[in-house]
Design an enzyme around this catalytic site. Structure first.
Site, PDB file in Angstrom:
ATOM      1  CG  ASP A 295      25.567  70.818  36.112  1.00  0.00           C
ATOM      2  OD1 ASP A 295      25.803  70.903  35.090  1.00  0.00           O
ATOM      3  OD2 ASP A 295      26.205  69.614  36.605  1.00  0.00           O
TER       4      ASP A 295
HETATM    5  C1  NOJ Z   1      26.618  69.082  33.198  1.00  0.00           C
HETATM    6  C2  NOJ Z   1      27.764  68.456  33.797  1.00  0.00           C
HETATM    7  O1  NOJ Z   1      27.415  67.925  35.232  1.00  0.00           O
HETATM    8  C3  NOJ Z   1      28.881  69.700  34.441  1.00  0.00           C
HETATM    9  O2  NOJ Z   1      29.884  69.070  34.973  1.00  0.00           O
HETATM   10  C4  NOJ Z   1      29.422  70.391  33.228  1.00  0.00           C
HETATM   11  O3  NOJ Z   1      30.314  71.164  33.514  1.00  0.00           O
HETATM   12  C5  NOJ Z   1      28.009  70.988  32.485  1.00  0.00           C
HETATM   13  N1  NOJ Z   1      27.238  69.927  32.043  1.00  0.00           N
HETATM   14  C6  NOJ Z   1      28.519  72.037  31.231  1.00  0.00           C
HETATM   15  O4  NOJ Z   1      28.890  71.088  30.138  1.00  0.00           O
END
Ligand code: NOJ
Length: 744
Positions: A295
């Site tokens: 993430d």
């Molecule tokens: C953080 C989030 O937890 C995730 O779900 C998302 O896809 C990413 N950011 C990218 O924006």
């Protein structure tokens, strides 16, 4: 691919030093294997690390804004494998051209974006779509967003979020399918099918209009302590296996080409560094061959977690865990080479990661045609309003309808009260990709015959209510109250809406509460004395017309809660699938039992609850053994005067086992449409592997009696039965296995 002779020699010299170990290649991708291995053999260490690097090419609200000259030079140097927060058929074609024609090896880039519930056409939020209890509808939603994202040149979306969530204080409840592992598994596979199409064979590239899915957040993110986003998850092995892992398994089996690791730790081990669960469980035990991405910034955050001292250590930990690609932090790009210098055993792990990234690109068809995604003409296509309206209508849940207040009489004088009734931005929800608020039709616009009052002055609103025959009171949350980093300690009615509700109630007119929001709110008190309640979530651009269709009776509502609505915040986390205790909750407060003294037992509206404008009858069950399965049949009839959909739900319970089993577990459901007087037989074929429990590292089917319960919600069981099962073993998470359902 343009590769100079000198470069090849340099690369092979480097590779010789890197002790390349051949990696296992999935059977269905072996045709790409030769090509990818050859490519890998020609890559320098820095080019390999470049492939593992995913960088933001823009910001969520300013896509492509970081694609400046310096960034393009990095592409030319092979320092990028993927970009996120980029979009647009033309700009992405130009960017791809630089990677393909101006970098040494010409490896195409992967373009990714969060397309969560619509790209241009904003559809209901995922929790609302899950309330449709209809995987086919979820699949249609995912297919539409894939097509629009594909047209904009995107290869990859970070969807589906398959985290089970039993604590609605957690703001990301809105992005998932609710509290249940079985429902969540069906919604996970439906989304993967919609995004990627049917599971593909060797060398079969992704079809036109499909994009790579990303099942996230592996794993336990929905179990964060106190519902606080990013916090720790301390779940038992059994709960992890029986509740949180199954939707991931279902997504994998449906062919999800990538997974994202979660921000949280599980029992102290951050998921970005969790070798046991990512490399051990997902890759080795489940045999997952797809790409794993971290993430956002989660690799350097291993330092904040307190499991790494330096960025190089963090990079090594993530690589060991099995994280192939670093989202946004540049930690692999900047520190992995240092880590390799200190520990040469990382080199084969890098090769495996790069192999998976290249294989993903190959399976998208990018080596055959790097420009096969994107269609500038399709990108300008009109919004899919018809689909948006149908999906929105199917997502609405009628929670209460005393005295048949709904549907409204066509001649009724309607007061429409509350700011959310005219909040186009909130209709879009918290993730909006390229969705525009001006595209959204609010309830106010959809009901021009109603007298509208924004509700900012309760006394004025009460006067408007007093002049009407019926009041539509629109209350709940706005779009910014749920989503990432939007955990709340109090999930009652926000702001001054309680005062507004009381003032409107004082006018003495029948009220229909229309509850908007991205989580189940704790509204027992707020809804007291209100005869009709509709849960309408954030429904996307056609939210207003969809709600109007239900209010006016053009459509009978049939959505069901995918997560219970608690009475008070203090009750959460909660689930219908709790295990019984030695002293089960007792309505008699004089008996010491597992309940709160200051609130009634259970939720105000249960998991699976939802009413209709008609009534359904259930005949007694038929239960027949069939090999390693049991077939449970039920005849359901529409006993009312209008057509409607019923969601027939099958629950099981193992009443005596070696460990306490949940009081009920969903193991099948079917949304069926019935004309007045019509009856249908619904047959569920329940495989005995679906009864297995996780014990001592295995899926065990224990011999004995299984109770079955069939009904209209987890709290409205209409028919019961039982059968016996012999001992055995399962191999997949029980809730991830789909029950075959036939309707005759
Ligand atoms: C953080 C989030 O937890 C995730 O779900 C998302 O896809 C990413 N950011 C990218 O924006």
């Amino acid at each position: 691919m343009r590769v100079g002779r000198r470069d090849v020699m340099k690369a092979s010299a480097l590779l010789a030093a890197s002790a390349w170990a051949p990696v296992a290649i999935a059977r269905d991708t072996r045709d790409h294997g030769v090509r990818i291995r050859d490519l890998l053999s020609r890559m320098t260490l820095s080019e390999k690390i470049g492939q593992m690097n995913q960088i933001a090419g823009g910001r969520q609200k300013a896509l492509n804004s970081r694609l400046d000259a310096a960034m393009l030079d990095r592409v030319r140097r092979g320092e990028m494998g993927s970009f996120l927060h980029v979009a647009g058929a033309e700009p992405l074609r130009r960017l791809q051209k630089i990677a393909v024609e101006e970098s040494r090896l010409g490896i195409p880039l992967l373009f990714a974006m969060d397309v969560i519930h619509g790209y241009r056409t904003t559809l209901p939020v995922p929790l609302a779509l899950a309330a449709g209890w209809d995987p086919a509808m979820m699949e249609r939603a995912a297919a539409l967003m894939a097509e629009e994202a594909w047209a904009a040149g995107l290869h990859w979306t970070f969807t589906p979020m398959v985290d089970v969530a039993r604590d609605p204080r957690w703001g990301r409840v809105v992005e998932g399918a609710g509290e249940d592992a079985y429902l969540g598994s069906r919604m996970a596979e439906a989304q993967v099918r919609g995004l990627e199409g049917p599971v593909r064979r060797a060398r079969e590239p992704l079809a036109r209009g499909r994009v790579l899915s990303c099942s996230k957040h592996f794993v336990g993110y929905g179990a964060v302590a106190g519902g606080r986003d990013y916090d720790s998850a301390d779940v038992s092995e059994r709960t992890l296996h029986e509740v949180y892992l199954p939707p991931f398994h279902a997504a994998m089996r449906a062919g999800s080409g990538s997974f994202m690791t979660a921000f949280n730790d599980v029992a102290g081990v951050p998921m970005t560094a969790n070798e046991a669960l990512v490399r051990g469980k997902l890759r080795e035990r489940w045999g997952y061959q797809g790409l794993v991405v971290s993430d956002w910034n989660a690799i350097p955050e291993l330092i904040s977690h307190g499991v790494a001292a330096t960025p190089a250590e963090a990079a090594a930990l993530a690589l060991h865990a099995g994280v192939d690609m670093d989202m946004a932090s540049s930690t692999y790009a900047d520190h992995l080479a240092t880590a390799v210098a200190a520990d040469a055993s990382l080199v084969p792990l890098i090769d495996q990661a790069v192999m998976r990234i290249l294989m993903t690109k190959a399976r998208l068809g990018l080596f055959d045609d790097p420009y096969r995604f994107g269609d500038a003409a399709r990108e300008k296509a009109p919004l899919a309003r018809g689909t948006a309206r149908e999906l929105a209508t199917r997502s609405i849940v009628l929670l209460r309808n005393e005295g048949a207040v709904l549907p409204l009489k066509p001649t009724a004088r309607i007061a429409l009260i509350g700011a959310l009734a005219d909040d186009a931005s909130s209709e879009l929800g918290s993730w909006r990709a390229r969705g525009q608020a001006e595209d959204a039709v609010t309830l106010r616009r959809a009901l021009p015959q109603a007298v509208y009052d924004p509700g900012t002055d309760p006394a004025a609103a009460a006067r408007v209510a007093a002049n009407a025959d019926v009041v539509l009171l629109v209350i709940g949350e706005d779009y910014d109250m749920t989503g990432e980093a939007r955990s709340r300690s109090d999930i009652g009615l926000p702001g001054d809406q309680q005062a507004l509700t009381e003032a409107v109630r004082g006018a003495g007119k029948p009220i229909v509460a229309i509850v908007m929001g991205g989580r189940p709110l704790a509204l027992e008190h707020a809804l007291t004395g209100i005869p009709a309640v509709l849960q309408t979530w954030f429904l996307g651009i056609e939210g207003g017309p969809a709600i109007a269709d239900v209010l006016m009776g053009k459509v009978s509502p049939a959505g069901r809660l995918p997560i219970a609505m608690p009475r008070t915040t203090g009750q959460v986390p909660m689930t219908y699938a709790h295990v019984p205790t030695g002293r089960p909750a007792n309505p008699d407060l004089a008996v010491d039992s597992a309940r709160y003294h200051d609130t009634d037992i259970g939720p105000v509206f249960a998991f699976g609850h939802g009413l209709s404008y008609t009534r359904f009858g259930y005949a007694p069950l038929t239960i027949e053994p069939r090999g390693d399965a049991t077939v449970i049949g039920v005849v359901v009839s529409n006993d009312g005067a209008v057509a409607g959909d019923e969601v027939v739900q099958l629950y099981i319970r193992d009443p005596v086992a070696s460990v306490a089993r949940p009081v009920a577990e969903l193991r099948g459901f079917k949304r069926v449409t019935l004309a007045p007087g019509e009856r249908r037989t619904v047959r569920f074929t329940l495989a005995h592997a679906q009864l297995a429990l996780w014990k001592a590292g295995a899926w065990m089917i224990e011999a004995g009696t299984i109770e079955v319960m069939v009904g209209s919600s987890s709290a409205d069981i209409r028919q019961r039965g039982r059968f016996t099962v012999g001992a055995g073993q399962g191999s997949d998470p029980a809730a991830s296995i789909a029950t075959r359902v036939e309707v005759a």
